[in-house]
Design an enzyme around this catalytic site. Structure first.
Site, PDB file in Angstrom:
ATOM      1  N   CYS A  91       0.844  -1.192   0.000  1.00 26.96           N
ATOM      2  CA  CYS A  91       0.000   0.000   0.000  1.00 26.96           C
ATOM      3  C   CYS A  91       0.881   1.245   0.000  1.00 26.96           C
ATOM      4  CB  CYS A  91      -0.902  -0.020   1.229  1.00 26.96           C
ATOM      5  SG  CYS A  91      -1.837   1.515   1.449  1.00 26.96           S
ATOM      6  N   CYS A  94       0.570   3.235   3.479  1.00 28.67           N
ATOM      7  CA  CYS A  94       1.079   2.799   4.794  1.00 28.67           C
ATOM      8  C   CYS A  94       2.117   1.699   4.693  1.00 28.67           C
ATOM      9  CB  CYS A  94      -0.072   2.342   5.682  1.00 28.67           C
ATOM     10  SG  CYS A  94      -0.794   0.762   5.181  1.00 28.67           S
ATOM     11  N   CYS A 148      -7.290  -0.646   1.702  1.00 28.81           N
ATOM     12  CA  CYS A 148      -6.258  -1.138   2.610  1.00 28.81           C
ATOM     13  C   CYS A 148      -6.850  -1.293   3.999  1.00 28.81           C
ATOM     14  CB  CYS A 148      -5.082  -0.167   2.650  1.00 28.81           C
ATOM     15  SG  CYS A 148      -3.879  -0.557   3.941  1.00 28.81           S
ATOM     16  N   CYS A 151      -4.892   1.483   6.525  1.00 26.61           N
ATOM     17  CA  CYS A 151      -4.986   2.953   6.455  1.00 26.61           C
ATOM     18  C   CYS A 151      -6.191   3.419   5.655  1.00 26.61           C
ATOM     19  CB  CYS A 151      -3.705   3.536   5.864  1.00 26.61           C
ATOM     20  SG  CYS A 151      -3.533   3.319   4.075  1.00 26.61           S
ATOM     21  N   CYS A 168      -8.835  -5.808  -9.193  1.00 19.70           N
ATOM     22  CA  CYS A 168      -8.416  -4.866 -10.238  1.00 19.70           C
ATOM     23  C   CYS A 168      -7.918  -3.611  -9.520  1.00 19.70           C
ATOM     24  CB  CYS A 168      -9.610  -4.546 -11.145  1.00 19.70           C
ATOM     25  SG  CYS A 168      -9.272  -3.279 -12.374  1.00 19.70           S
TER      26      CYS A 168
HETATM   27 ZN   LIG Z   1      -2.509   1.283   3.632  1.00 19.65          ZN
END
Ligand SMILES: [Zn+2]
Length: 179
Positions: A91, A94, A148, A151, A168
């Site tokens: 991510c 984060c 995510c 975060c 996707c």
């Molecule tokens: Zn994150």
């Protein structure tokens, strides 16, 4: 925080929290959409929260639009969509390790497709039609949105693509580290 050290400083592995243990791989089945509403209850807090000002200080304008405002990148606009090396996809908000190169699915539609996520890393929500996918904005289409878990950053969607349920994902939402 447990860290994956196969390649020195790499993505942070997921921590396990019992109330979120059902997320992750099962998100690909679409069964967690209702549970995702738990994100709005008083008992739930994302591990990482920042003000918009703080997010803007660490993200570009385009990254902020996609990660924090649920935007979608134009197809083929991220260099990651043609990435084929093995590696970790984290991510961008984060650094949580969410996807691995071995789980990439070569769908030639301009985004980054995965068969599934790392366990306990993705939460789902309900989204409306996505213009970048060619959907009319006034249609009644609903989409499964992927966030995510740590975060809340918007990653992309979970879709039926060429007969398979796939993640996707916007390349803009990810940082790739080859192994
Ligand atoms: Zn994150």
């Amino acid at each position: 925080m447990k860290r994956d050290t196969r390649n020195g400083l790499v993505c942070q592995n997921a921590t396990r929290r019992s109330f979120l243990a059902a997320f992750g791989l099962t998100a690909a089945s679409g069964l967690t959409g209702r549970r995702a509403t738990a994100a709005s209850t008083d008992s739930f807090r994302f591990e990482i929260t920042r003000s918009d000002e703080d997010w803007r200080s660490i993200l570009s304008d385009d990254e902020f639009r996609i990660l924090r405002r649920g935007g979608t990148e134009l197809p083929g606009s991220s260099p990651l969509w043609t990435e084929r090396r093995d590696g970790d996809y984290c991510c961008k908000g984060c650094d949580l390790l969410i996807y691995r190169g071995a789980w990439r699915v070569p769908v030639e539609k301009g985004w980054v497709f995965f068969a599934h996520s790392e366990e306990n890393t993705v939460l789902t929500g309900i989204d409306g039609p996505v213009a970048e996918y060619g959907m009319p904005e006034d249609s009644n289409t609903t989409m499964i949105e992927a966030h995510c878990r740590r975060c809340a950053s918007h990653l992309g969607h979970i879709l039926l693509v060429e007969g398979r349920i796939l993640h996707c994902i916007n390349g803009t939402s990810l940082t790739f580290r080859p192994v």
